[in-house]
Design an enzyme around this catalytic site. Structure first.
Site, PDB file in Angstrom:
ATOM      1  N   LYS A   1       0.839  -1.197   0.000  1.00  0.00           N
ATOM      2  CA  LYS A   1       0.000   0.000   0.000  1.00  0.00           C
ATOM      3  C   LYS A   1       0.874   1.247   0.000  1.00  0.00           C
ATOM      4  O   LYS A   1       1.537   1.555   0.981  1.00  0.00           O
ATOM      5  CB  LYS A   1      -0.896   0.033   1.244  1.00  0.00           C
TER       6      LYS A   1
ATOM      7  N   GLU B   1      10.232   1.695  10.311  1.00  0.00           N
ATOM      8  CA  GLU B   1      11.162   2.809  10.083  1.00  0.00           C
ATOM      9  C   GLU B   1      10.372   4.078  10.322  1.00  0.00           C
ATOM     10  O   GLU B   1       9.492   4.422   9.529  1.00  0.00           O
ATOM     11  CB  GLU B   1      11.685   2.779   8.640  1.00  0.00           C
TER      12      GLU B   1
ATOM     13  N   CYS C   1      13.153  11.478   6.479  1.00  0.00           N
ATOM     14  CA  CYS C   1      13.322  11.106   7.885  1.00  0.00           C
ATOM     15  C   CYS C   1      14.757  11.362   8.347  1.00  0.00           C
ATOM     16  O   CYS C   1      15.005  11.537   9.532  1.00  0.00           O
ATOM     17  CB  CYS C   1      12.920   9.664   8.116  1.00  0.00           C
TER      18      CYS C   1
ATOM     19  N   GLY D   1       6.918   5.358   8.100  1.00  0.00           N
ATOM     20  CA  GLY D   1       5.974   6.453   8.283  1.00  0.00           C
ATOM     21  C   GLY D   1       6.189   7.116   9.629  1.00  0.00           C
ATOM     22  O   GLY D   1       7.268   7.009  10.216  1.00  0.00           O
TER      23      GLY D   1
ATOM     24  N   ALA E   1       3.800   7.874  15.462  1.00  0.00           N
ATOM     25  CA  ALA E   1       2.493   7.602  16.075  1.00  0.00           C
ATOM     26  C   ALA E   1       1.797   6.464  15.323  1.00  0.00           C
ATOM     27  O   ALA E   1       1.223   5.553  15.949  1.00  0.00           O
ATOM     28  CB  ALA E   1       1.629   8.859  16.045  1.00  0.00           C
ATOM     29  N   THR E   2       1.879   6.469  13.994  1.00  0.00           N
ATOM     30  CA  THR E   2       1.282   5.384  13.207  1.00  0.00           C
ATOM     31  C   THR E   2       2.014   4.077  13.508  1.00  0.00           C
ATOM     32  O   THR E   2       1.390   3.015  13.648  1.00  0.00           O
ATOM     33  CB  THR E   2       1.365   5.689  11.698  1.00  0.00           C
TER      34      THR E   2
ATOM     35  N   GLU F   1       9.417  15.968  15.676  1.00  0.00           N
ATOM     36  CA  GLU F   1       9.692  15.990  14.240  1.00  0.00           C
ATOM     37  C   GLU F   1       8.723  16.965  13.552  1.00  0.00           C
ATOM     38  O   GLU F   1       7.514  16.904  13.771  1.00  0.00           O
ATOM     39  CB  GLU F   1       9.496  14.577  13.667  1.00  0.00           C
TER      40      GLU F   1
HETATM   41  O1  TXE Z   1       2.210   9.430   7.882  1.00  0.00           O
HETATM   42  P1  TXE Z   1       1.606   8.054   8.289  1.00  0.00           P
HETATM   43  P2  TXE Z   1       1.462  10.822   7.682  1.00  0.00           P
HETATM   44  C1  TXE Z   1       6.034  11.620   9.800  1.00  0.00           C
HETATM   45  C2  TXE Z   1       6.022  13.097   9.633  1.00  0.00           C
HETATM   46  C3  TXE Z   1       4.608  13.370   9.278  1.00  0.00           C
HETATM   47  C4  TXE Z   1       3.904  12.376  10.146  1.00  0.00           C
HETATM   48  C5  TXE Z   1       2.540  11.981   9.699  1.00  0.00           C
HETATM   49  O2  TXE Z   1       6.336  13.737  10.839  1.00  0.00           O
HETATM   50  O3  TXE Z   1       4.228  14.666   9.566  1.00  0.00           O
HETATM   51  O4  TXE Z   1       4.731  11.247  10.102  1.00  0.00           O
HETATM   52  O5  TXE Z   1       2.542  11.769   8.305  1.00  0.00           O
HETATM   53  C6  TXE Z   1      -0.302   4.375   6.344  1.00  0.00           C
HETATM   54  N1  TXE Z   1      -2.515   1.200   9.697  1.00  0.00           N
HETATM   55  N2  TXE Z   1       6.467  10.890   8.646  1.00  0.00           N
HETATM   56  O6  TXE Z   1       0.218  10.942   8.478  1.00  0.00           O
HETATM   57  O7  TXE Z   1       0.208   8.203   8.749  1.00  0.00           O
HETATM   58  C7  TXE Z   1      -0.551   5.563   5.439  1.00  0.00           C
HETATM   59  O8  TXE Z   1      -1.686   5.344   4.646  1.00  0.00           O
HETATM   60  C8  TXE Z   1      -1.772   0.931   8.617  1.00  0.00           C
HETATM   61  C9  TXE Z   1       7.771  10.367   8.733  1.00  0.00           C
HETATM   62  O9  TXE Z   1       1.311  11.059   6.267  1.00  0.00           O
HETATM   63  O10 TXE Z   1       2.578   7.408   9.185  1.00  0.00           O
HETATM   64  C10 TXE Z   1       0.742   5.623   4.656  1.00  0.00           C
HETATM   65  O11 TXE Z   1       0.738   4.662   3.619  1.00  0.00           O
HETATM   66  N3  TXE Z   1      -1.255   1.873   7.819  1.00  0.00           N
HETATM   67  C11 TXE Z   1       8.132   9.513   7.647  1.00  0.00           C
HETATM   68  C12 TXE Z   1       1.788   5.246   5.718  1.00  0.00           C
HETATM   69  O12 TXE Z   1       1.059   4.541   6.711  1.00  0.00           O
HETATM   70  C13 TXE Z   1      -1.481   3.148   8.148  1.00  0.00           C
HETATM   71  C14 TXE Z   1       7.411   9.485   6.396  1.00  0.00           C
HETATM   72  C15 TXE Z   1       2.499   6.438   6.363  1.00  0.00           C
HETATM   73  O13 TXE Z   1       1.536   7.317   6.867  1.00  0.00           O
HETATM   74  C16 TXE Z   1      -2.247   3.506   9.269  1.00  0.00           C
HETATM   75  C17 TXE Z   1       6.070  10.005   6.468  1.00  0.00           C
HETATM   76  C18 TXE Z   1      -2.767   2.461  10.062  1.00  0.00           C
HETATM   77  N4  TXE Z   1      -3.495   2.692  11.155  1.00  0.00           N
HETATM   78  C19 TXE Z   1       5.664  10.696   7.574  1.00  0.00           C
HETATM   79  N5  TXE Z   1      -2.304   4.852   9.338  1.00  0.00           N
HETATM   80  C20 TXE Z   1       9.459   8.893   7.651  1.00  0.00           C
HETATM   81  N6  TXE Z   1       9.930   8.439   8.797  1.00  0.00           N
HETATM   82  O14 TXE Z   1      10.092   8.776   6.622  1.00  0.00           O
HETATM   83  C21 TXE Z   1      -1.601   5.335   8.298  1.00  0.00           C
HETATM   84  N7  TXE Z   1      -1.110   4.315   7.561  1.00  0.00           N
END
Ligand code: TXE
Length: 481
Positions: free
Chosen positions: A173, A248, A282, A226, A229-230, A385
């Site tokens: 995904k 990661e 990141c 991602g 928190a996720t 972050e």
């Molecule tokens: O990322 P999410 P978001 C950080 C950065 C950003 C914050 C939130 O600080 O502001 O995270 O970004 C999927 N079960 N990074 O909200 O939500 C989602 O659909 C399963 C750091 O955009 O973490 C996407 O495909 N999957 C970072 C993926 O997770 C879920 C890169 C990442 O989304 C889910 C991006 C769930 N419950 C954001 N909820 C890095 N470390 O590189 C979401 N997703």
């Protein structure tokens, strides 16, 4: 309108619910297509297709898997220009960056793991009495790969390539914010020789389709990149199911500049590390720590350089800084700048929205590159972050103080240290609690090395054999000769 579809069992299909989500171009703020709003039913279908494909795929000779992955790399190379344009449109990043970094790296991921498919090996252990143990490394079956929006095809391929190389079938995904290049890749899967059902790509929201993947009992592992928190939510959901997890997550990385560093190289790299990809990597160095003896000179030079950074239309090949990924993300970054002001920070440059002059992008999501001083390590700005074009700069007195500052956040992803004192470089590297340290460089990557972070930056390592081990289950066989 550019509508995109799921890839399930070799077919391109809409979500079973018939629902769609808008796909927005960040540089213009306009909807330019729709993506399927997938859910549990689509996950069921993708898992069924993957399970069906697994017995054949796992039995392929490594050389045949190598050949398919190499052909996928060839497809990426052949369509590099179109992919770079699509990535830039979907994400807001400069076309020049997508063409120089994102797309070549996606190709390289496939080439690297094509070779890993053939070179992967497992161990054997002999005992004194003639007993021999050999360890099989079996593919897990169906695995889930969930990737983010900041480096869309780059990180999508970084996960699916080792998963496929090691003989798994994949349900993947991409982020709902940047789905386009994963969709394009899926269109070439059949031509590259991937049997139907080996790679399935689902689009939709994290809490819906992503969550359904994490919950599915036939998905044996989740590789996720991602937000922290996720990552915590995924951990909590996966733990009772005893799924393998590779996480990661975020970072709050420091760039540390000692007064004996090569000034210009440190300066140029500190700027790139803070603002590349609009600060949405990141590994970005969002806390710049400079030894007090050169602090003012370095700060002033940095302000001069950052102030000269030109924001522009990502589609213009000359643009070096584009839009941030979404309206919501722009507002989050602006709120973080407001917090920094509230905490007493001095905005040295930037500090707000950028309003472009060009009519095409006048409603785009642009933020000025922002440098902030006067905040210590205890404030929110230096702890959380931000993931945007915002960095802080702080002086430090000596090595001890620098190390304390570097290690003062809950994250532990990476650090970049600048000094010409060899002993100090290695001493400081060893004292830093992060998964990766760059000495006199930043984001130099050897794909064989362990990639990942400590503490809230994640669990597990990707790269080289680390990913091949993650996507396989060891089984030891003991033979009494
Ligand atoms: O990322 P999410 P978001 C950080 C950065 C950003 C914050 C939130 O600080 O502001 O995270 O970004 C999927 N079960 N990074 O909200 O939500 C989602 O659909 C399963 C750091 O955009 O973490 C996407 O495909 N999957 C970072 C993926 O997770 C879920 C890169 C990442 O989304 C889910 C991006 C769930 N419950 C954001 N909820 C890095 N470390 O590189 C979401 N997703």
């Amino acid at each position: 309108m550019d509508d995109i579809l799921n890839l399930i069992g070799g077919e391109h299909v809409p979500a079973q619910s018939g629902k769609w989500l808008d796909n927005v171009e960040p540089a213009t703020g306009e909807v330019y297509g729709r993506i399927p709003r997938s859910g549990q039913d689509d996950v069921e279908a993708a898992v069924a297709a993957a399970r069906n494909a697994f017995p054949e795929w796992r039995s392929w000779a490594p050389a045949d898997r190598r050949a398919v992955l190499s052909r996928l790399a060839d497809k990426v190379a052949a369509h590099a220009e179109a992919l770079a344009a699509a990535e830039s449109k979907d994400n807001g990043k400069p076309m020049s960056l997508a063409a120089a970094v994102d797309i070549p790296r996606a190709e390289q991921n496939f080439r690297f793991y094509a070779s890993a498919a053939e070179q992967f090996a497992s161990e054997s252990h002999t005992m004194g009495d003639g007993t021999v143990n050999y360890t099989l490394r079996k593919p897990l079956g169906v695995v889930g790969c969930i990737s983010p929006w900041n480096l869309p095809l780059y990180l999508f391929t970084w996960k699916i390539a080792p998963a496929l190389a090691s003989g798994n079938c994949v349900v993947a995904k991409p982020s709902e914010v940047t789905p386009m290049t994963a969709f394009m890749l899926g269109q070439w899967a059949k031509e590259a020789g991937l049997p139907d059902g080996v790679l399935n790509i689902l689009h939709g929201l994290g809490p819906e389709v992503g969550q359904a993947m994490v919950d599915h009992h036939h998905i044996r592992a989740i590789s996720f990149t991602g937000g922290s928190a996720t990552g915590a939510a995924i951990s909590a959901a996966a733990a009772p199911k005893f799924k393998k997890l590779s996480l990661e997550l975020g970072g709050k990385n420091a760039t540390v500049v000692f007064d004996d560093a090569d000034f210009n190289e440190a300066l140029n790299t500190a700027v790139r590390a803070a603002f590349a990809n609009q600060g949405q990597i990141c590994l970005c160095g969002s806390r710049i720590l400079v030894q007090d003896t050169i602090y003012e000179k370095f700060r002033d030079a940095m302000v001069a350089k950052v102030s000269r950074m030109r924001i522009g239309d990502p589609a213009d090949p000359a643009t070096k800084m584009g839009a941030v990924v979404s309206r919501a993300h722009r507002d989050k970054v602006l709120a973080a700048i407001a917090t920094a002001r509230g905490e007493g920070g001095t905005i040295l440059c930037g500090g707000g929205r950028h309003q472009p002059g060009e009519p095409r992008i006048k409603n785009g999501f642009f933020v000025q590159p922002t440098l902030i001083e006067g905040l210590d390590h205890t404030c929110t700005t230096n702890r959380e972050e931000i993931f945007g074009p915002v960095a802080t700069i702080q002086p430090f007195h000596d090595e001890r103080e620098a190390l304390g500052l570097v290690n003062s956040t809950k994250y532990g992803l990476s650090a970049s240290v600048w000094t010409s004192d060899l002993k100090r470089a290695h001493r400081v590297a060893a004292g830093i609690d992060t998964g990766m340290v760059w000495l006199n460089c930043w984001l130099v990557r050897d794909l064989r090395t362990p990639f990942g972070g400590t503490r809230q930056s994640g669990v597990g390592r990707e790269g080289g054999y680390n990913s091949m081990h993650f996507f396989t289950e060891p089984q030891n066989v003991t033979v009494k000769l």
